[in-house]
Write an enzyme that holds these catalytic residues in place. Structure first.
Site, mmCIF file in Angstrom:
data_model
loop_
_atom_site.group_PDB
_atom_site.id
_atom_site.type_symbol
_atom_site.label_atom_id
_atom_site.label_comp_id
_atom_site.label_asym_id
_atom_site.label_seq_id
_atom_site.Cartn_x
_atom_site.Cartn_y
_atom_site.Cartn_z
ATOM 1 N N ASP A 17 0.841 -1.213 0.000
ATOM 2 C CA ASP A 17 0.000 0.000 0.000
ATOM 3 C C ASP A 17 0.878 1.265 0.000
ATOM 4 O O ASP A 17 0.828 2.075 0.921
ATOM 5 C CB ASP A 17 -0.940 -0.005 1.211
ATOM 6 C CG ASP A 17 -0.185 0.022 2.558
ATOM 7 O OD1 ASP A 17 -0.768 0.512 3.540
ATOM 8 O OD2 ASP A 17 0.989 -0.421 2.604
ATOM 9 N N ASP A 22 6.804 1.276 1.808
ATOM 10 C CA ASP A 22 6.525 0.253 0.789
ATOM 11 C C ASP A 22 7.374 0.516 -0.455
ATOM 12 O O ASP A 22 7.868 -0.401 -1.107
ATOM 13 C CB ASP A 22 5.057 0.294 0.370
ATOM 14 C CG ASP A 22 4.083 0.085 1.501
ATOM 15 O OD1 ASP A 22 3.871 1.030 2.264
ATOM 16 O OD2 ASP A 22 3.566 -1.040 1.632
ATOM 17 N N ASN A 46 -2.449 2.788 3.366
ATOM 18 C CA ASN A 46 -1.910 4.122 3.715
ATOM 19 C C ASN A 46 -2.729 5.235 3.074
ATOM 20 O O ASN A 46 -2.961 6.287 3.665
ATOM 21 C CB ASN A 46 -0.456 4.230 3.240
ATOM 22 C CG ASN A 46 0.491 3.456 4.140
ATOM 23 O OD1 ASN A 46 0.358 3.479 5.359
ATOM 24 N ND2 ASN A 46 1.437 2.745 3.549
ATOM 25 N N THR A 132 2.856 -6.096 2.693
ATOM 26 C CA THR A 132 3.338 -5.033 3.583
ATOM 27 C C THR A 132 2.283 -3.956 3.809
ATOM 28 O O THR A 132 2.594 -2.812 4.120
ATOM 29 C CB THR A 132 4.620 -4.380 3.015
ATOM 30 O OG1 THR A 132 4.286 -3.747 1.772
ATOM 31 C CG2 THR A 132 5.726 -5.384 2.821
ATOM 32 N N PHE A 174 -0.760 -0.415 12.408
ATOM 33 C CA PHE A 174 -1.651 0.029 11.343
ATOM 34 C C PHE A 174 -2.160 -1.113 10.455
ATOM 35 O O PHE A 174 -3.367 -1.241 10.229
ATOM 36 C CB PHE A 174 -0.926 1.086 10.488
ATOM 37 C CG PHE A 174 -1.736 1.610 9.342
ATOM 38 C CD1 PHE A 174 -1.626 1.045 8.074
ATOM 39 C CD2 PHE A 174 -2.627 2.653 9.516
ATOM 40 C CE1 PHE A 174 -2.376 1.514 7.005
ATOM 41 C CE2 PHE A 174 -3.379 3.153 8.458
ATOM 42 C CZ PHE A 174 -3.260 2.579 7.200
ATOM 43 N N ASN A 175 -1.266 -1.928 9.883
ATOM 44 C CA ASN A 175 -1.697 -2.924 8.887
ATOM 45 C C ASN A 175 -2.726 -3.890 9.465
ATOM 46 O O ASN A 175 -3.693 -4.270 8.811
ATOM 47 C CB ASN A 175 -0.505 -3.716 8.349
ATOM 48 C CG ASN A 175 0.376 -2.883 7.443
ATOM 49 O OD1 ASN A 175 -0.065 -1.879 6.891
ATOM 50 N ND2 ASN A 175 1.638 -3.273 7.315
ATOM 51 N N HIS A 248 9.767 0.242 8.066
ATOM 52 C CA HIS A 248 8.993 -0.970 8.336
ATOM 53 C C HIS A 248 9.115 -2.005 7.192
ATOM 54 O O HIS A 248 9.638 -3.096 7.386
ATOM 55 C CB HIS A 248 7.501 -0.639 8.486
ATOM 56 C CG HIS A 248 7.182 0.423 9.471
ATOM 57 N ND1 HIS A 248 7.281 0.250 10.838
ATOM 58 C CD2 HIS A 248 6.730 1.695 9.290
ATOM 59 C CE1 HIS A 248 6.898 1.354 11.460
ATOM 60 N NE2 HIS A 248 6.563 2.250 10.553
ATOM 61 N N ASP A 249 8.593 -1.667 6.031
ATOM 62 C CA ASP A 249 8.347 -2.663 4.988
ATOM 63 C C ASP A 249 9.604 -3.271 4.359
ATOM 64 O O ASP A 249 9.600 -4.460 4.022
ATOM 65 C CB ASP A 249 7.439 -2.061 3.906
ATOM 66 C CG ASP A 249 6.064 -1.717 4.472
ATOM 67 O OD1 ASP A 249 5.372 -0.892 3.880
ATOM 68 O OD2 ASP A 249 5.699 -2.280 5.532
#
Ligand code: RIB
Ligand code: CA
Length: 318
Positions: A17, A22, A46, A132, A174-175, A248-249
């Site tokens: 996203d 990402d 996102n 992700t 979040f995810n 993160h991703d």
């Protein structure tokens, strides 16, 4: 568990996203000789799907990989309403990049159907899924065509939190928060899951020197990456009193490329799907107190220097 044999690439499907982090994940994957990226599927997360799908086409084209097909998946979660994060990623989702209209055309095939058709034609335990963003597309594919589940080699995902707490509510990352029902389906699927939650992604915060080193690489992908990291770092830097944002991703692809830089622990993970207060909480049984059989390899440590060395070295190769 994640290395292709010496003379073959690891076939993967990415579901994401974009999202600046990402984007860095895609850049790390798309020039990796170790990986065969079969396709990229966008999900609402996102920012809304129309933007994440467009962002995927922009990023794939910028990486020089218009051979990799991009698909739009589901607009939003299985049950909940879509919750987006323009406050963090900007209106476009990849603020910080110099925009262009991609030449890569929109694909009419639905992303969930791409996942199903690709897995149907694969061997058992052949395909690695790398989600992700919210897990909606992965869960919908499993629900629509459960016969594809044995074809999944492993699911290498970014999501969840244990000791770190949540980033969108005190309880949830979040995810998982956006689509807790999809996360619950994935956690129960029975295939190997490697999970990169905030406990490990908060160990790879960027800083001005890292962004400057990336910018100094001088190619257009590195330039775009630095611009996005400058934007992306602002919100989280203030939130966490850091100098940059957590990458993160890219942890997912970094693990596929150099797994030794991470420390994983097999844990049982369950998802809160009904509580208003703790929706999307990942109950990570890190100390094994439930006695439940682990369903996840939970990443909890990473060699930060090695992570950024890999990222910078691979961005330099564009
Ligand atoms: O909580 C961080 C996750 O949510 C990352 O995947 C980020 O891109 C957003 O999707
Ligand atoms: Ca994401």
């Amino acid at each position: 568990m994640n290395k292709s044999d010496e003379n073959s690439k690891l076939p993967i499907i990415i579901d994401c996203d974009p999202g600046q982090d990402d984007a860095l994940m895609l850049f790390l994957a798309l020039n990796a000789p170790e990986l065969d990226v079969l396709g990229v599927v966008a999900c609402g997360g996102n920012v809304p799907l129309a933007r994440t799908e467009l962002n995927c086409r922009i990023l794939v084209e910028m990486a020089g990989r218009v051979d990799v097909p991009v698909f739009a998946g589901c607009e939003g979660p299985m049950v909940e309403q879509l919750f987006t994060a323009e406050y963090l990623h900007g209106e476009t989702g990849i603020d910080g990049i110099d925009f262009f209209e991609p030449s890569l055309p929109k694909n009419e095939k639905h992303g969930v159907d791409f996942i199903i058709e690709t897995l149907r034609s694969a061997e058992n335990e052949e395909i690695t899924l790398v989600p992700t963003g919210p897990l909606t597309n992965i869960a919908m594919a499993m629900r629509k065509a459960p016969e594809i589940i044995p074809k999944i080699k492993q699911i290498v995902l970014m999501g969840g939190a244990c000791f770190e707490g949540g980033n969108v509510t005190p309880s949830a990352e979040f995810n998982i928060y956006v689509d807790p029902h999809a996360a619950d389906v994935v956690m129960r699927c029975g295939r190997p899951i490697v999970m990169f939650g905030l406990d490990v992604t908060h160990q790879v915060m960027t800083d001005p020197k890292i962004v400057a080193d990336i910018r100094a690489l001088g190619n257009k992908v590195a330039h775009a990456s630095a611009g996005m990291l400058d934007f992306f770092g602002q919100y989280d830097a203030a939130k966490y009193s850091e100098q940059g944002g957590p990458l993160h991703d890219p942890c997912t692809i970094a693990w596929l490329l150099e797994p030794e830089m991470f420390v994983l622990k097999h844990c049982h993970v369950t998802i809160e799907t009904s509580s208003k207060l703790t929706r999307g909480h990942t109950a990570v049984d890190f100390w094994g107190v439930t006695g439940n059989q682990p369903n996840v390899a939970w990443a909890h440590k990473v060699d930060r220097a090695r992570f950024f060395a890999l990222l910078t070295q691979r961005l330099a190769q564009y």
